[in-house]
Design a protein around this motif. Structure first.
Motif, PDB file in Angstrom:
ATOM      1  N   PHE A 128       4.189  12.814   3.838  1.00  0.00           N
ATOM      2  CA  PHE A 128       4.629  11.466   4.196  1.00  0.00           C
ATOM      3  C   PHE A 128       3.883  10.437   3.357  1.00  0.00           C
ATOM      4  N   ALA A 129       4.542   9.313   3.111  1.00  0.00           N
ATOM      5  CA  ALA A 129       3.924   8.232   2.337  1.00  0.00           C
ATOM      6  C   ALA A 129       4.485   6.903   2.818  1.00  0.00           C
ATOM      7  N   LYS A 130       3.862   5.827   2.353  1.00  0.00           N
ATOM      8  CA  LYS A 130       4.338   4.478   2.639  1.00  0.00           C
ATOM      9  C   LYS A 130       4.755   3.805   1.343  1.00  0.00           C
ATOM     10  N   THR A 131       5.686   2.878   1.445  1.00  0.00           N
ATOM     11  CA  THR A 131       6.072   2.084   0.277  1.00  0.00           C
ATOM     12  C   THR A 131       4.913   1.183  -0.124  1.00  0.00           C
ATOM     13  N   PRO A 132       4.903   0.662  -1.370  1.00  0.00           N
ATOM     14  CA  PRO A 132       3.774  -0.149  -1.841  1.00  0.00           C
ATOM     15  C   PRO A 132       3.403  -1.297  -0.908  1.00  0.00           C
ATOM     16  N   GLY A 133       4.368  -1.911  -0.258  1.00  0.00           N
ATOM     17  CA  GLY A 133       4.064  -3.004   0.656  1.00  0.00           C
ATOM     18  C   GLY A 133       3.477  -2.541   1.976  1.00  0.00           C
TER      19      GLY A 133
END
Length: 272
Positions: A128-133
């Motif tokens: 899992f990851a998050k978008t840059p913002g």
């Protein structure tokens, strides 16, 4: 005369544009809107597994931190399917993901996390990851590792005792606002082989997720947060795409007809 001609032409323009907008709203709904569609594949039930009845077989998988807090939660009734070729003939092996599995993961980072579900000779790994913002989370990678010691896969040649199928990690899966869970009645993730030997054997796979709900980056509770439903996304795209196309076409035609009317008015005025 020129003024009467302009008034008559203006009335024709209004009537024409009204008819055009009406026709656009009816016909454009059948145009493709390029939305992702939920595919319902034909997944053969394994001969040695009892097919769960509707509403049964939904399992809950949980990853906790060292403090005992829930950080990843997955609920689904899932099937993994593997396809391969033996002497040019396609074979299929599949299995339900059982309720009792070994679940572990890593949640020590704020913008990335992972989850591993292991049973029998299968390992399903999620990243899992998050978008840059930092306002949206998504699944960045899914890997399915399968042991060739299973009877269904004895004929598969692999490096070592396992082969691996992965999701195309150039695509974000299940993008969802942080703080919400992703929910869908049915989702399909297609998996592919990466090494040449596996591709030559026609190895590919799919992960069928039914009654599916998922949420990583959880630190404020042990249960799912408000769900972000995939069906709501599809309805939104269904309604907005035809409306945008129809409005754009109507405006373009209106500008063309109006320009032509002004041109005719100027030409007739000069002639008079």
């Amino acid at each position: 005369m020129a003024r009467q001609h302009l008034v008559t032409l203006s009335k024709h323009i209004v009537v024409f544009c009204s008819l055009l907008c009406l026709v656009s709203s009816i016909n454009l709904q059948n145009l493709p809107t390029y939305k992702p569609r939920t595919v319902k594949p034909t997944v053969a039930a394994p001969t040695n597994v009892t097919v769960p009845a509707p509403g049964e077989g939904v399992a809950l998988y949980r990853v906790t931190t060292s403090n005992g807090d829930t950080c990843i939660l997955l609920k689904t009734d899932a099937v993994v399917e593997v396809k391969f070729k033996v002497h040019g003939v396609e074979e299929t092996g599949d299995a339900y993901i059982p309720e009792k599995t070994i679940v572990d993961g890593d949640c020590q980072y704020g913008d990335s996390a992972s989850m591993r579900i292991s049973w029998s000779e299968y390992v399903l790994f999620w990243e899992f990851a998050k978008t840059p913002g930092g306002d949206t989370w998504y699944v960045s990678n899914i890997e399915l590792t399968v042991g060739t010691s299973l009877p269904a896969y004895h004929t598969i040649r692999a490096h070592g005792s396992h082969f691996k199928l992965v999701h195309n990690n150039h695509k974000m899966l299940f993008p969802t606002p942080v703080g919400k869970s992703y929910s869908c009645d049915e989702s399909v993730v297609h998996l592919e082989a990466k090494d040449k030997e596996a591709k030559d054997q026609g190895l590919s796979g799919s992960l069928l997720l039914r009654a599916f709900q998922l949420q990583p980056f959880m630190y404020k509770g042990a249960d799912f947060s408000q769900s972000f439903e995939c069906n709501a996304q599809l309805r939104f795209r269904d309604e907005t795409a035809p409306l945008a196309v129809g409005s754009t076409l109507a405006i373009a035609v209106l500008m063309t007809v109006t320009g032509y009317g002004i041109y005719r008015f100027l030409v007739q005025g000069n002639n008079n």
